[in-house]
Design an enzyme around this catalytic site. Structure first.
Site, short mmCIF file in Angstrom:
data_model
loop_
_atom_site.label_atom_id
_atom_site.label_comp_id
_atom_site.label_asym_id
_atom_site.label_seq_id
_atom_site.Cartn_x
_atom_site.Cartn_y
_atom_site.Cartn_z
N ASP A 80 -0.80 -3.10 7.83
CA ASP A 80 -0.51 -2.61 6.49
C ASP A 80 -1.50 -3.20 5.48
O ASP A 80 -1.67 -4.42 5.41
CB ASP A 80 0.93 -3.01 6.12
CG ASP A 80 1.39 -2.45 4.80
OD1 ASP A 80 0.93 -1.36 4.43
OD2 ASP A 80 2.24 -3.10 4.15
N GLU A 132 -6.07 5.13 1.57
CA GLU A 132 -5.33 5.22 0.31
C GLU A 132 -6.27 5.67 -0.80
O GLU A 132 -7.41 5.21 -0.89
CB GLU A 132 -4.70 3.87 -0.06
CG GLU A 132 -3.88 3.92 -1.35
CD GLU A 132 -3.07 2.66 -1.61
OE1 GLU A 132 -2.97 2.25 -2.77
OE2 GLU A 132 -2.54 2.08 -0.64
N HIS A 208 3.86 4.58 -0.42
CA HIS A 208 4.01 3.12 -0.46
C HIS A 208 4.94 2.75 -1.61
O HIS A 208 5.15 3.52 -2.54
CB HIS A 208 2.66 2.45 -0.66
CG HIS A 208 1.84 2.40 0.60
ND1 HIS A 208 1.65 1.25 1.32
CD2 HIS A 208 1.17 3.37 1.26
CE1 HIS A 208 0.89 1.51 2.37
NE2 HIS A 208 0.59 2.79 2.35
N GLY A 209 5.48 1.52 -1.54
CA GLY A 209 6.36 1.06 -2.62
C GLY A 209 7.63 1.88 -2.70
O GLY A 209 8.09 2.21 -3.80
N ASN A 230 7.02 3.49 3.13
CA ASN A 230 6.99 2.04 3.33
C ASN A 230 8.16 1.38 2.61
O ASN A 230 8.33 1.57 1.40
CB ASN A 230 5.68 1.46 2.81
CG ASN A 230 4.51 1.76 3.72
OD1 ASN A 230 4.44 2.83 4.32
ND2 ASN A 230 3.61 0.81 3.83
#
Length: 290
Positions: A80, A132, A208-209, A230
Site C-alpha cells: 500500500d 494514483e 482510498h480513505g 481501502n
C-alpha cells in the site's frame, strides 16, 4: 488462495462488487480482517504500508503468505502506497502479489514515468500494479500518508495515465482523506466526478480513505464502479478503543491472549459491516475457476 489484484478485481468488476483492502499492521489486525472474511466467504486484500513493513519485518510477510495460501477465500497481498522504486522492489522480493506505486505527489509526467517503470518490473512477474492520480487528504491521525490539500482526479488525465502505463487499477481522488474525520467535518464524495472518470477508463477503480464516509456514499461508489475500498482507521479505532477499555478494567493484565480477543471481535464487527456495503458477502464462490 493467494492471487494477484488483476485477477481478483476483474471478477469484482464483472459482478458489481468491491473488495476491501485492510491494513494489517499487526498479527491481531490480520486475524480481524482475514478471519472475518473467511467466515463470510468473502475475497480480501491484505494491505501493508512501507512503514508497517519496516515495523513488521519481511519475516512477518512469510507468515502472511502462508496464511493466505492456505485460506479458502481469494487473498491478495498488497503493498500500500509505495512511493519509490526501492519500496516496490522490497515488496516484490517478499512475494507481494500486488503493489501500489503512489506518484500522486509528482507532476503528471513524472508520475507516468515512475508508474510505467514499476509496471515494466512487476507485470512480467505476474504482480499487479495500482497507480494514483490526484491526492488523498490526511487528517493527521493515519500512517498511510496523504496531502494537506485534496487535488481531485482529472478524468482525461486519468485516461492518459492508464493508456501510457498499462496499470491494472487506479486510485482516484474524489474527496476522501486518510484517518478519522473530526466531529465538525462532514465527509462528502464527489460522485459525479466518479461517474466522469468511469466513463473515461475501464479498469477497476480504487477508493482510498474509505473510513468514516457515509454508508450510502460508499454503497453508491461501489455501484458506480469502485472495485477496491481501502479501510484502515475504522477498524483500528474499534480495535484500540476496546483494547483501552480492557486495560482500564484490568490494569494488571499481561497476556496478549487475555487482552486482545475482545478487541479482535470489535474489529471484526467493522469488517462485517463493510462487507455488506461492498456487496462482497459470499462472493468468494465466484473465484472457483481461478
Amino acid at each position: 488462495m493467494l492471487v494477484n489484484m488483476k485477477d481478483l478485481l476483474s471478477v469484482a468488476q464483472q459482478n458489481n462488487f468491491a473488495v476491501g483492502a485492510y491494513n494489517i499492521g499487526s498479527a491481531e489486525l490480520l486475524k480481524v480482517a482475514l478471519e472475518e472474511c473467511e467466515k463470510n466467504n468473502s475475497p480480501i486484500i491484505l494491505a501493508i504500508h512501507p512503514d508497517e513493513l519496516e515495523y513488521l519485518t519481511d519475516e512477518f510477510v512469510e507468515y502472511v503468505k502462508t496464511r493466505a495460501t492456505n485460506s479458502k477465500v481469494p487473498v491478495v497481498l498488497h503493498m500500500d502506497h509505495g512511493s519509490n522504486k526501492n519500496q516496490i522492489l522490497r515488496a516484490v522480493k517478499c512475494g507481494f502479489t500486488s503493489v501500489m506505486i503512489d506518484g500522486s505527489h509528482l507532476d503528471f509526467e513524472d508520475n507516468v514515468k515512475l508508474t510505467k517503470e514499476i509496471v515494466d518490473i512487476a507485470k512480467p512477474l505476474n504482480i499487479s500494479v495500482e497507480a494514483e492520480l490526484g491526492t488523498i487528504g490526511n487528517l493527521g491521525n493515519s500512517a498511510e500518508g496523504g496531502a494537506s490539500e485534496i487535488i481531485y482526479t482529472d478524468p482525461k488525465k486519468a485516461k492518459e495515465l492508464v493508456e501510457r502505463t498499462g496499470v491494472d487499477t487506479l486510485a482516484v481522488a474524489i474527496g476522501t482523506s486518510h484517518g478519522l474525520y473530526p466531529k465538525w467535518m462532514k465527509p462528502e464524495l464527489n460522485l459525479e466526478l466518479l461517474k466522469e472518470i468511469k466513463n473515461e477508463i475501464n479498469i477497476p477503480l480504487v477508493l482510498h480513505g474509505g473510513s468514516a464516509n457515509p454508508d450510502n456514499e460508499i454503497e453508491e461508489a461501489v455501484q458506480l464502479g469502485v472495485c477496491k475500498v481501502n479501510i484502515s482507521s475504522d477498524i483500528k479505532n474499534a480495535f484500540f478503543q476496546k483494547t483501552r477499555e480492557v486495560l482500564r478494567n484490568n490494569e494488571t493484565a499481561l497476556e496478549p491472549l487475555l487482552i486482545f480477543p475482545e478487541a479482535i471481535e470489535e474489529g471484526k464487527k467493522v469488517v462485517k459491516h463493510k462487507l455488506g456495503l461492498f456487496n462482497c458477502l459470499g462472493k468468494a464462490d465466484l473465484y472457483n475457476n481461478i
